[in-house]
Design a protein around this motif. Structure first.
Motif, mmCIF file in Angstrom:
data_model
loop_
_atom_site.group_PDB
_atom_site.id
_atom_site.type_symbol
_atom_site.label_atom_id
_atom_site.label_comp_id
_atom_site.label_asym_id
_atom_site.label_seq_id
_atom_site.Cartn_x
_atom_site.Cartn_y
_atom_site.Cartn_z
ATOM 1 N N GLU A 199 -38.390 20.781 -7.856
ATOM 2 C CA GLU A 199 -38.578 21.238 -6.275
ATOM 3 C C GLU A 199 -38.781 19.814 -5.357
ATOM 4 O OE1 GLU A 199 -41.996 22.887 -5.064
ATOM 5 O OE2 GLU A 199 -41.076 24.258 -3.327
ATOM 6 N N SER A 203 -35.942 19.038 -2.887
ATOM 7 C CA SER A 203 -35.921 19.143 -1.354
ATOM 8 C C SER A 203 -36.351 17.721 -0.810
ATOM 9 C CB SER A 203 -37.366 19.802 -1.090
ATOM 10 O OG SER A 203 -38.443 19.182 -1.782
ATOM 11 N N ARG A 204 -36.168 16.628 -1.752
ATOM 12 C CA ARG A 204 -36.138 15.133 -1.263
ATOM 13 C C ARG A 204 -37.558 15.024 -0.549
ATOM 14 N NH1 ARG A 204 -33.553 12.630 -4.126
ATOM 15 N NH2 ARG A 204 -33.606 10.920 -2.566
ATOM 16 N N VAL A 205 -38.478 15.901 -0.875
ATOM 17 C CA VAL A 205 -39.757 15.499 -0.311
ATOM 18 C C VAL A 205 -40.394 14.107 -1.209
ATOM 19 C CG1 VAL A 205 -41.174 16.843 -1.477
ATOM 20 C CG2 VAL A 205 -42.066 16.145 0.625
ATOM 21 N N VAL A 206 -39.634 14.160 -2.262
ATOM 22 C CA VAL A 206 -40.340 12.946 -3.324
ATOM 23 C C VAL A 206 -40.148 11.717 -2.569
ATOM 24 C CG1 VAL A 206 -38.424 12.792 -4.550
ATOM 25 C CG2 VAL A 206 -40.480 12.432 -5.434
ATOM 26 N N GLU A 207 -39.232 11.580 -1.672
ATOM 27 C CA GLU A 207 -39.143 10.127 -1.128
ATOM 28 C C GLU A 207 -39.977 9.767 -0.151
ATOM 29 O OE1 GLU A 207 -35.028 9.515 -0.237
ATOM 30 O OE2 GLU A 207 -35.401 7.583 0.812
ATOM 31 N N ILE A 208 -40.492 10.619 0.375
ATOM 32 C CA ILE A 208 -41.607 10.472 1.421
ATOM 33 C C ILE A 208 -42.920 10.284 0.784
ATOM 34 C CG2 ILE A 208 -43.133 11.749 3.200
ATOM 35 C CD1 ILE A 208 -41.111 13.096 4.230
ATOM 36 N N LEU A 210 -43.189 8.982 -2.405
ATOM 37 C CA LEU A 210 -43.148 7.801 -3.157
ATOM 38 C C LEU A 210 -43.487 6.794 -2.333
ATOM 39 C CD1 LEU A 210 -40.686 8.413 -6.351
ATOM 40 C CD2 LEU A 210 -43.228 8.578 -6.200
ATOM 41 N N ALA A 211 -43.216 6.705 -0.929
ATOM 42 C CA ALA A 211 -43.467 5.852 -0.061
ATOM 43 C C ALA A 211 -44.775 5.490 0.255
ATOM 44 C CB ALA A 211 -42.531 6.226 1.110
ATOM 45 N N LEU A 379 -36.011 9.270 -8.172
ATOM 46 C CA LEU A 379 -35.307 9.216 -7.144
ATOM 47 C C LEU A 379 -33.962 9.221 -7.238
ATOM 48 C CD1 LEU A 379 -37.402 6.433 -5.182
ATOM 49 C CD2 LEU A 379 -36.962 8.726 -4.560
ATOM 50 N N ARG B 72 -34.368 2.134 2.123
ATOM 51 C CA ARG B 72 -35.325 2.673 1.156
ATOM 52 C C ARG B 72 -36.004 1.410 0.520
ATOM 53 N NH1 ARG B 72 -31.570 6.853 -2.406
ATOM 54 N NH2 ARG B 72 -33.705 7.607 -3.052
ATOM 55 N N LEU B 75 -39.057 0.482 2.335
ATOM 56 C CA LEU B 75 -40.165 1.603 1.783
ATOM 57 C C LEU B 75 -40.636 1.377 0.499
ATOM 58 C CD1 LEU B 75 -41.696 4.041 3.317
ATOM 59 C CD2 LEU B 75 -39.516 2.707 4.540
ATOM 60 N N VAL B 77 -38.974 2.368 -2.173
ATOM 61 C CA VAL B 77 -38.899 3.573 -3.001
ATOM 62 C C VAL B 77 -37.371 3.068 -3.859
ATOM 63 C CG1 VAL B 77 -39.651 5.483 -1.754
ATOM 64 C CG2 VAL B 77 -37.309 4.650 -1.284
ATOM 65 N N TYR B 102 -42.059 6.943 7.776
ATOM 66 C CA TYR B 102 -40.731 7.011 7.087
ATOM 67 C C TYR B 102 -40.021 8.330 7.260
ATOM 68 C CZ TYR B 102 -37.177 6.678 3.369
ATOM 69 O OH TYR B 102 -35.985 6.355 2.839
ATOM 70 N N PRO B 104 -36.634 9.798 5.796
ATOM 71 C CA PRO B 104 -35.529 9.644 4.964
ATOM 72 C C PRO B 104 -34.229 10.291 5.518
ATOM 73 C CG PRO B 104 -37.135 11.097 3.904
ATOM 74 C CD PRO B 104 -37.672 10.719 5.068
ATOM 75 N N GLU B 106 -32.001 11.756 4.036
ATOM 76 C CA GLU B 106 -32.143 13.281 3.573
ATOM 77 C C GLU B 106 -33.366 13.990 3.512
ATOM 78 O OE1 GLU B 106 -29.747 14.369 -0.235
ATOM 79 O OE2 GLU B 106 -29.569 12.393 -0.530
ATOM 80 N N ARG B 107 -33.310 14.855 4.369
ATOM 81 C CA ARG B 107 -34.900 15.324 5.056
ATOM 82 C C ARG B 107 -35.652 15.966 3.912
ATOM 83 N NH1 ARG B 107 -33.488 12.047 8.540
ATOM 84 N NH2 ARG B 107 -32.316 12.802 10.279
ATOM 85 N N GLY B 108 -36.879 15.828 3.858
ATOM 86 C CA GLY B 108 -37.650 16.120 2.695
ATOM 87 C C GLY B 108 -39.093 16.660 3.141
ATOM 88 N N LEU B 109 -39.181 17.921 2.938
ATOM 89 C CA LEU B 109 -40.395 18.619 3.044
ATOM 90 C C LEU B 109 -40.474 19.629 2.012
ATOM 91 C CD1 LEU B 109 -40.421 18.764 7.028
ATOM 92 C CD2 LEU B 109 -41.814 17.393 5.903
ATOM 93 N N TYR B 110 -41.781 20.105 1.770
ATOM 94 C CA TYR B 110 -41.974 21.272 0.911
ATOM 95 C C TYR B 110 -41.403 22.481 1.613
ATOM 96 C CZ TYR B 110 -44.751 18.401 -2.262
ATOM 97 O OH TYR B 110 -45.196 17.562 -3.040
ATOM 98 N N PRO B 111 -40.423 23.078 1.323
ATOM 99 C CA PRO B 111 -39.752 24.387 1.801
ATOM 100 C C PRO B 111 -40.604 25.385 2.159
ATOM 101 C CG PRO B 111 -38.606 23.861 -0.149
ATOM 102 C CD PRO B 111 -39.444 22.880 -0.072
ATOM 103 N N GLN B 166 -40.102 16.884 10.484
ATOM 104 C CA GLN B 166 -39.949 15.595 9.882
ATOM 105 C C GLN B 166 -40.343 14.468 10.418
ATOM 106 O OE1 GLN B 166 -37.961 16.144 6.847
ATOM 107 N NE2 GLN B 166 -39.177 14.302 6.138
ATOM 108 N N SER B 169 -44.020 14.239 10.583
ATOM 109 C CA SER B 169 -44.597 13.899 9.172
ATOM 110 C C SER B 169 -44.441 12.284 8.916
ATOM 111 C CB SER B 169 -43.727 14.357 8.196
ATOM 112 O OG SER B 169 -42.547 13.795 8.060
#
Lengths: 394, 330
Positions: A199, A203-208, A210-211, A379, B72, B75, B77, B102, B104, B106-111, B166, B169
């Motif tokens: 998940e 959802s790409r939240v992992v990039e935030i 891992l920063a 990633l 990236r 950051l 990553v 940061y 990214p 590709e937007r990333g949040l817990y949906p 985003q 955040s």
């Protein structure tokens, strides 16, 4: 930081609406089931009533002694001739609630009964024989008590050789409860971690994340949080089950002890959790989409189901065979085989200690592999990544 | 409508922006000779630039040019094959990285996590206390106009509002550096204005802001300096005016001159080109102003000149010019 991640994992999983509903249903089903089942299970067997007619009254002490020796619930009640009517014959009708009628003479009594109740039949014949023997001994001037004792001791001591083939359902049941519960909780926690990892990737939240945190911290927090969640889940199932077992008196009936059962569960939950969930949490990072998750969950299912089935089929049939003994020491098999063999009492302390030791040595190695694969793959987006590539990159 | 975003400070997370550790020098994010390959493909090839505190740096380039890879790597990553990223002269470690905001590509949040809870969680991961994180969440959701959605799960928000969350955040831990990958894509004009104001406010408070975008007008309007990246190499770097200075000057000439009037005369004007630019109009490019004047004088001899105005190339023109130039050279 790891604790913060663990807290989020724990809260999100534990207080998810679906989880609360499922847990509530489990508790209600188990406890409700126990409450409903109690009257059926605790229904006491009625004592059998045997009426003892004239001429046979002298048999009553012998009858009672024989019934007691057999642990049989039979009540003997003297009745007089008028209650029995004319001379009894095969047309005699037994009154309601009466199993049999015994009439004299005491040395050669006649037993009337509707069904061939073997218990009553043997009690009556043995009692009659006892009385005759007693009389004969007295007539000969012997000591009846002395003879009785000598007879009681004249019992061979019995040793069963080879496979007894006897199946102990109580042990099997105890072992099954532990390993099925283990299987359920472990597979659930491994799935939760795997889905959580995917998940975060999808959802790409992992990039935030891992920063700001290291991959190991992220995976560690996840494992810790999901571990606590799984413990709560296990308690949600185990506590109602223990209550049901106590309430229905199952531990006594099945000759089980709750203490060793719980201890077995807790030890192998912790070891199994460290072996399966951490490893598969790392492996899950190889895929990036929920629809690809089958590629990693299927091997996990196999790796848990094969030991489970072996525990169910191998241990009861061949509790200390070579295959069982060897597989007990293989880390992915041990969490199921050891508790099952322990339930059957066929595992030595040395074997258990060795199995735990091997698991404890394997856990850091598996964790290291999982951490490397996770860091190398987390990633990566798009298709499924190869294990070796992720390991090399991590 | 919005509070000034730069005005707030939260205890425990004060920035150290105005002066760095280098004897009082202004803080700066330094990207030094980054190189990165994916297999055979060279994604970055010696990219270097510096963004001082308080500057908005626009990072432009075609798709796949290397912008996201650069960000990236900043950051952490992604690891560079060679090169370094430094903040105030020191390599960026996890401690510094946690002070970066940061966003990214590709937007990333817990949906399925609520907006408020999510922002508080991210702020805490960046080291804020529970109280500070809560306060910062309230502040940034108000500034970005999503305060009324704090109790909603992120997936229930429109894409535009998700984008605002985003950005929140990226800002919620009061970062020392902002790195935003395409922060404006998919936003309505109101949201673009709000976000621009927020970024300007951050820069004014001393934060170096790097953002990438394909909306070149926006980059032109907002950025102090621009870097144009192509095929992994930085092909232009400077303020818009500096970039213009390297270009030939242009004028638009229109009038009653016959078609092809300049063809026979062009040889007399070294370093000048005259191209048709619609009916009765021409685009004159010249290295020197007096050469352009000679073209006008010549035009007057064959017709009536109605317009002669300098054309300031937009960033789009500069971008296309640079990119095409590279392709021709290649």
């Amino acid at each position: 930081m790891m604790w913060l991640i663990a807290q989020r994992e724990f809260r999100t999983r534990t207080f998810a609406k679906a989880n609360l509903i499922v847990s509530a249903i489990t508790i209600v089903l188990v406890i409700g089931g126990a409450l409903i089942a109690k009257p059926f299970l605790s229904e006491e067997e009625d004592a059998k009533l045997v009426e003892v007619g004239p001429g046979a009254e002298t048999l009553i002490p012998y009858l009672e002694a024989e019934a007691q020796a057999r642990n049989a619930l039979v009540v003997f009640e003297p009745v007089n001739a008028t209650d029995l009517g004319e001379t009894p014959d095969e047309d005699l009708e037994l009154p309601d609630g009466t199993t049999a009628i015994l009439v004299g003479p005491a040395a050669q009594p006649v037993l009337y009964l509707e069904d061939a109740d073997e218990e009553v039949m043997s009690i009556a014949s043995d009692a009659s024989r006892d009385m005759v023997l007693d009389r004969a001994l007295t007539d000969l001037g012997g000591d009846t008590a002395e003879v009785s004792e000598a007879i009681a001791q004249a019992v061979p001591s019995i040793t069963i050789v080879g496979d007894s083939g006897e199946f102990d359902s109580g042990q099997f049941f105890a072992g099954m409860v532990v390993i099925l519960l283990l299987f359920f909780v472990l597979i659930q926690s491994a799935s939760v971690i795997m889905m959580g990892v995917v998940e975060e990737k999808s959802s790409r939240v992992v990039e935030i994340l891992l920063a700001t945190v290291k991959p190991a911290t992220l995976l560690g927090g996840k494992v810790l949080g999901v571990g606590l969640y799984s413990l709560v889940q296990a308690a949600t199932m185990l506590i109602p089950l223990l209550f049901a077992g106590w309430y229905l008196d199952l531990f006594t009936t099945l000759d089980m002890e709750a203490g060793p059962l719980v201890a077995n569960f807790v030890i192998w939950f912790l070891l199994g959790f460290a072996i399966y969930t951490v490893f598969f949490g790392g492996i899950a990072a190889l895929v990036s989409r929920q629809e690809d998750i089958g590629a990693v969950t299927t091997p996990m299912m196999f790796l848990m189901m094969v030991p489970l089935y072996l525990s169910i089929y191998l241990v009861p049939n061949n509790p200390d065979g070579v295959a069982t003994t060897v597989l007990t020491q293989v880390p992915f098999f041990a969490p199921f085989l050891v508790p099952m063999r322990a339930a059957f009492g066929t595992i030595s302390t040395g074997e258990t200690v060795l199995a735990i030791g091997i698991c404890l040595v394997t856990i850091p190695i598996l964790t290291w592999i999982a951490g490397k694969v996770y860091a190398g793959a987390v990633l990566n987006t798009g298709g499924r990544m190869k294990f070796r590539e992720a390991f090399a990159r991590g | 409508m919005m509070a000034h975003p730069a005005g707030r400070r939260y205890s425990g997370c004060a920035r150290s922006v105005e002066t760095g550790r280098n004897g009082g020098a202004v803080s700066a994010l330094e990207i030094d000779s980054l190189t990165k390959s994916y297999g055979e493909v060279r994604a970055l090839d010696g990219v270097s630039f510096t963004v001082p505190a308080g500057e908005i740096f626009g990072f432009v380039g075609s798709n796949g040019a290397g912008k996201t890879t650069t960000m990236r790597i900043i950051l952490g990553v992604l690891n560079a094959d060679a090169g370094a990223v430094r903040w105030n002269g020191d390599s960026i470690d996890l401690k510094v990285r946690r002070r970066i905001g940061y966003m990214p590509e590709e937007r990333g949040l817990y949906p399925r996590m609520k907006v408020g809870e999510q922002l508080t969680y991210l702020a805490r991961l960046h080291g804020l206390s529970a109280t500070e994180a809560h306060r910062a969440t309230e502040h940034w959701t108000e500034v970005l106009g999503v305060d009324h959605r704090r109790g909603d799960e992120v997936e229930k928000l429109s894409l535009g509002n998700q984008q605002r969350v985003q950005l929140a955040s990226a800002l919620v831990h009061e970062p020392d550096i902002l790195v935003l990958d395409e922060p404006f894509s998919g936003l309505d004009p109101v949201a673009v204005r709000v976000m621009s104001e927020v970024l300007r406010g951050q820069a004014d408070a001393g934060v170096p802001v790097i953002f990438s975008s394909h909306q070149l007008e926006l980059v032109e309007r907002m950025c102090d300096r621009v870097g144009i990246v192509k095929d992994g190499r930085l092909v232009a770097l400077g303020s818009i005016d500096e970039l213009r200075a390297t270009e030939q000057r242009q004028w638009r000439l229109s009038g009653t001159m016959p078609a092809g009037w300049a063809d026979g005369r062009i040889a007399q004007w070294p370093g000048v080109t005259v191209e048709p630019d619609g009916p009765g109009a021409w685009l004159v490019k010249a290295e020197r102003d007096d050469a352009a004047q000679a073209v006008v004088a010549s035009a007057l001899s064959v017709g009536v000149v109605s317009e002669f105005t300098p054309v300031r190339p937009s960033l789009t023109d500069l971008f296309e010019g640079v990119v095409n130039e590279q392709e021709v050279a290649a």
